[in-house]
Write a protein that holds these residues in place. Sequence first.
Motif, PDB file in Angstrom:
ATOM      1  N   VAL A 508       0.859  -1.191   0.000  1.00 22.43           N
ATOM      2  CA  VAL A 508       0.000   0.000   0.000  1.00 22.43           C
ATOM      3  C   VAL A 508       0.894   1.239   0.000  1.00 22.43           C
ATOM      4  CG1 VAL A 508      -1.728   1.312   1.287  1.00 22.43           C
ATOM      5  CG2 VAL A 508      -1.861  -1.189   1.213  1.00 22.43           C
ATOM      6  N   THR A 509       0.521   2.218  -0.822  1.00 22.08           N
ATOM      7  CA  THR A 509       1.275   3.463  -0.900  1.00 22.08           C
ATOM      8  C   THR A 509       0.370   4.641  -0.575  1.00 22.08           C
ATOM      9  OG1 THR A 509       2.703   2.536  -2.613  1.00 22.08           O
ATOM     10  CG2 THR A 509       2.741   4.923  -2.336  1.00 22.08           C
ATOM     11  N   ILE A 510       0.805   5.438   0.412  1.00 21.70           N
ATOM     12  CA  ILE A 510       0.102   6.664   0.790  1.00 21.70           C
ATOM     13  C   ILE A 510       1.012   7.826   0.422  1.00 21.70           C
ATOM     14  CG2 ILE A 510      -0.937   7.968   2.694  1.00 21.70           C
ATOM     15  CD1 ILE A 510      -0.913   5.234   4.257  1.00 21.70           C
ATOM     16  N   ASP A 511       0.485   8.767  -0.371  1.00 14.82           N
ATOM     17  CA  ASP A 511       1.304   9.910  -0.791  1.00 14.82           C
ATOM     18  C   ASP A 511       0.508  11.195  -0.604  1.00 14.82           C
ATOM     19  OD1 ASP A 511       2.776  11.884  -2.268  1.00 14.82           O
ATOM     20  OD2 ASP A 511       3.820  10.249  -3.284  1.00 14.82           O
ATOM     21  N   LEU A 512       0.915  11.994   0.373  1.00 16.24           N
ATOM     22  CA  LEU A 512       0.181  13.218   0.674  1.00 16.24           C
ATOM     23  C   LEU A 512       0.507  14.346  -0.297  1.00 16.24           C
ATOM     24  CD1 LEU A 512       0.253  13.381   4.578  1.00 16.24           C
ATOM     25  CD2 LEU A 512      -1.202  12.041   3.064  1.00 16.24           C
ATOM     26  N   ASP A 513       1.617  14.253  -0.993  1.00 15.15           N
ATOM     27  CA  ASP A 513       1.940  15.275  -1.991  1.00 15.15           C
ATOM     28  C   ASP A 513       1.173  15.047  -3.285  1.00 15.15           C
ATOM     29  OD1 ASP A 513       3.780  16.745  -0.401  1.00 15.15           O
ATOM     30  OD2 ASP A 513       5.254  15.151  -0.712  1.00 15.15           O
ATOM     31  N   LEU A 514       0.950  13.773  -3.623  1.00 19.03           N
ATOM     32  CA  LEU A 514       0.167  13.441  -4.823  1.00 19.03           C
ATOM     33  C   LEU A 514      -1.311  13.234  -4.500  1.00 19.03           C
ATOM     34  CD1 LEU A 514       2.618  10.911  -6.557  1.00 19.03           C
ATOM     35  CD2 LEU A 514       2.298  13.356  -7.046  1.00 19.03           C
ATOM     36  N   ASN A 515      -1.642  13.237  -3.192  1.00 16.73           N
ATOM     37  CA  ASN A 515      -3.030  13.014  -2.738  1.00 16.73           C
ATOM     38  C   ASN A 515      -3.577  11.669  -3.199  1.00 16.73           C
ATOM     39  OD1 ASN A 515      -2.924  16.279  -3.477  1.00 16.73           O
ATOM     40  ND2 ASN A 515      -3.730  15.787  -1.462  1.00 16.73           N
ATOM     41  N   THR A 516      -2.758  10.625  -3.060  1.00 17.35           N
ATOM     42  CA  THR A 516      -3.151   9.306  -3.552  1.00 17.35           C
ATOM     43  C   THR A 516      -3.073   8.249  -2.463  1.00 17.35           C
ATOM     44  OG1 THR A 516      -0.881   8.915  -4.320  1.00 17.35           O
ATOM     45  CG2 THR A 516      -2.463   9.769  -5.930  1.00 17.35           C
TER      46      THR A 516
END
Length: 575
Positions: A508-516
């Motif tokens: 699982v990938t959480i990316d707050l800069d890409l909002n994904t």
Amino acid sequence: MTEHPMPKKLRSNFPYGSYLWAVRAAQWRALGIDESELEKPKIAIVNSSSNLAICFSHLDGIANALKQSIRDAGALPFEIRTAAPSDFITGAGAGGAYMLAARDLITNDIEVAVEGAQLDGMICLASCDKTVPGQLMAAARLNIPTLVVVCGYQPSGEYNGKHVDIEDVFISSMHVVTGKLPVEELAGMARNAIKGPGVCSGMGTANSMHLVCEALGMALPGSAPIAANSRQMFDFVHQAGQRIVEMVEEDLKPRDILTPEAFANAVATILAAGGSVNTIKHMQAVAAEGGVDVDVYQLFRDLGKQVPVLVGVRPVGEHSIEQMEAAGGGRGLLKRLEPLLHGDALTVTGKTLTQNLHGVIVSDDAVIRPLDNPFATQPAIVMLRGNIAPQAGIVKYGIDPQKMRRFEGPAICFERSADAIEALQDGRIQPGHVVVMRGAGVRGGPAMGGGASKVVFAIDGAGLGDHVAMLTDGHLSGLVCKGLVVAEVAPEAAVGGPLALVEDGDIVTIDLDLNTLDANISETEMQARRARWRPLAPQFGGGWLDIYRNNVSSMEHGAVLIKPLDISRSGEQPQ
């Protein structure tokens, strides 16, 4: 023959000698209301007083003061009661499922009493967090003149020379579970955390929703946040009693105030305050009840790019709610935000927001910061989307620049909070894991019961807060601002949302800069898993919880229960 004057044009008045006039006159005379008063405006005081929780323990005194103010203004006050949910008391049953479900029960309580009696206006005594949206939803649904009175926050205490409040007690209780804190330390904190009535003293859901009331224009300017039972609070109580009678005379209604622009103002305020993520679903619910064409979730996405964080009240920062009130409170924050707001939005004063903010001064730039010197430029609340959150996932980021903005790791999945906490205790949750706690959404919980916040604090107590991430379709207490946690992932697992299809080991990938928010699951594999997926049996059920589960809408519609009331049918006069 005696002449009788025609009643005023109030929906509470019925023709002299009619059935409804006669039976109401008889009932109210027995309550000490003279027949000569029957044509006055009739104002509901919506009171959730309860001796179960300190949040509501002072409301009867407020109601009594308000009654006198309404009488002095030439109207008749009628006190009505609703459910009084408190997370720390009512949250004991059904894993907390009664909490969110109570919000809509409050709305319907109000409809039955106020719409059934055809009262002319209402004042809502806003206290613990679910009462506020429930009252605003009723105001939007019934669309009669309504004013919200913010009933204040509780004083906190000290223990061993340090500040202690209910947030500290909640967090520390899970530190005891994981062995990080002695139980006697927790007991000492609990004995000293609360020193009087009112809501939790941090920028949790209650104080956040109080700010929403003012930013929407539904509360008097300057009334949030405010110390419970303070002289300033009772000044606003007196003003509210006078003003609601004027609102009835002016026919100023909630749907005149609750416009898309008003919701945008409220969203900007919550972003600037680093407020509770629970305000999102609550504002969407108010919009749904009022038939307002606004997507609150999208407003948070759009305005999050524009609105910096100007307030750092606990748990987001280190300032107290008392310091925020002293610096200018919600009105001071709105003044700072004024260049970003819709100043022509109408409010309960009958004036625009810009008019209400004229001459307002912020007294402490360190507590309520100017736009050019914020606590943070990154949004305090981040909205995510991806293949396991096609509608939404919400992160309370706060203002810590060192906090993780990207995390990738293997999933470890749980259907019950107790199982996740047990896995923490026996060491199965390891650094690098993405903890998936599902089945805690509005249907699966139901009503978002399931203890997601307990798992977050247990992770913190286990010393893993900076080393794991967490996903849940449940909600978080407004006091939660720990670690990298994605809450309210939608669609929820109980209705077959993609979160239900995640398995142990999926990356699982959480990316707050890409909002994904994504998992490395191919569409083919997703379809195969969906074909063999079966919903779990409900965790809790029966009675009101089954009524809620079977009727609640999705999160994107505010998790409301019913279609808006057809107000064109209300107030039909007898023939």
